[in-house]
Design a protein around this motif. Structure first.
Motif, mmCIF file in Angstrom:
data_model
loop_
_atom_site.group_PDB
_atom_site.id
_atom_site.type_symbol
_atom_site.label_atom_id
_atom_site.label_comp_id
_atom_site.label_asym_id
_atom_site.label_seq_id
_atom_site.Cartn_x
_atom_site.Cartn_y
_atom_site.Cartn_z
ATOM 1 N N CYS A 294 0.853 -1.189 0.000
ATOM 2 C CA CYS A 294 0.000 0.000 0.000
ATOM 3 C C CYS A 294 0.888 1.236 0.000
ATOM 4 O O CYS A 294 1.804 1.358 0.820
ATOM 5 C CB CYS A 294 -0.907 0.005 1.217
ATOM 6 S SG CYS A 294 -1.772 1.577 1.428
ATOM 7 N N THR B 188 0.193 4.082 0.951
ATOM 8 C CA THR B 188 -0.080 4.972 2.077
ATOM 9 C C THR B 188 0.468 4.404 3.388
ATOM 10 O O THR B 188 1.241 5.043 4.081
ATOM 11 C CB THR B 188 -1.598 5.204 2.225
ATOM 12 O OG1 THR B 188 -2.066 5.685 0.971
ATOM 13 C CG2 THR B 188 -1.894 6.218 3.310
ATOM 14 N N CYS B 189 0.095 3.149 3.706
ATOM 15 C CA CYS B 189 0.493 2.603 5.008
ATOM 16 C C CYS B 189 1.604 1.565 4.890
ATOM 17 O O CYS B 189 2.155 1.123 5.898
ATOM 18 C CB CYS B 189 -0.716 1.992 5.721
ATOM 19 S SG CYS B 189 -1.281 0.434 4.995
ATOM 20 N N CYS C 146 -6.860 2.049 4.018
ATOM 21 C CA CYS C 146 -6.505 3.320 3.382
ATOM 22 C C CYS C 146 -7.503 3.617 2.266
ATOM 23 O O CYS C 146 -7.954 2.717 1.571
ATOM 24 C CB CYS C 146 -5.104 3.249 2.801
ATOM 25 S SG CYS C 146 -3.855 2.972 4.062
ATOM 26 N N CYS D 207 -5.922 -3.160 3.685
ATOM 27 C CA CYS D 207 -5.819 -2.079 4.666
ATOM 28 C C CYS D 207 -7.007 -1.153 4.457
ATOM 29 O O CYS D 207 -7.759 -1.289 3.501
ATOM 30 C CB CYS D 207 -4.497 -1.326 4.509
ATOM 31 S SG CYS D 207 -4.300 -0.565 2.898
ATOM 32 N N VAL E 231 1.450 -1.568 4.064
ATOM 33 C CA VAL E 231 1.110 -2.957 4.332
ATOM 34 C C VAL E 231 1.266 -3.789 3.048
ATOM 35 O O VAL E 231 1.088 -3.279 1.945
ATOM 36 C CB VAL E 231 -0.325 -3.055 4.908
ATOM 37 C CG1 VAL E 231 -1.370 -2.985 3.810
ATOM 38 C CG2 VAL E 231 -0.491 -4.330 5.716
#
Ligand SMILES: [Zn+2]
Ligand SMILES: [Zn+2]
Length: 160
Positions: free
Chosen positions: A128, A130-131, A142, A140, A133
């Motif tokens: 991901c 953004t995060c 997001c 996730c 993962v």
């Protein structure tokens, strides 16, 4: 487990060669590939080669294969990708000295055969943005960035 003796040179004495050719097989130390700085490549195994060398009137003909295995890194999720590279070796060497030093040619033949991209799976979902993962392992929460359609289709083109 016995450790094979790994050579760091590949030199063939020209006076030993005949017109019919001789076969040379062996293992070379992984360090000859000079990839220790490459963080995308781990667990590099010894380089194996199987070459046929023949002495002809105008030079020496070297033909065969070289192979190496290692653990590569997925371009999308950074996961491990077991990789095997096999290269065709084919050279005609005109300038003959006492020895044929084939190490540099073998190294180049192998490096050219390395994959330019590496994926753990063609459907790898990657990380991901953004995060961070690993989306292969879990989803996730997001919120996907809406305006990515163009960017993603561009990437898909590259993956072909
Ligand atoms: Zn992956
Ligand atoms: Zn996320």
């Amino acid at each position: 487990m016995t450790t094979p003796i790994l050579s760091k040179t590949l030199r063939i004495t020209v006076s030993r060669l005949t017109e019919d050719g001789e076969t040379f097989r062996g293992l070379l130390a992984p360090s000859i590939l000079e990839l220790s700085q490459d963080e995308m490549i781990r667990d590099l195994e010894p380089v194996s080669y199987d070459l046929r060398c023949a002495l002809l009137s105008e030079g020496a003909l070297v033909q065969g294969t070289a192979q190496v295995r290692f653990c590569g890194t997925c371009d999308r999720c950074l996961g491990a990708v077991p990789t095997e590279v096999a290269a065709d070796v084919s050279h005609f060497i005109r300038e003959l000295e006492e020895e044929l030093d084939l190490l540099e040619q073998l190294r180049e033949d192998l490096l050219i055969a390395f994959p330019s991209k590496s994926l753990c799976d063609n459907d790898c979902k990657g990380l991901c943005g953004t995060c961070g993962v690993n989306l292969n392992q879990k989803a996730c929460d997001c919120i996907p960035i809406v305006d990515t359609a163009g960017a993603w289709s561009g990437l898909d083109g590259l993956d072909l």
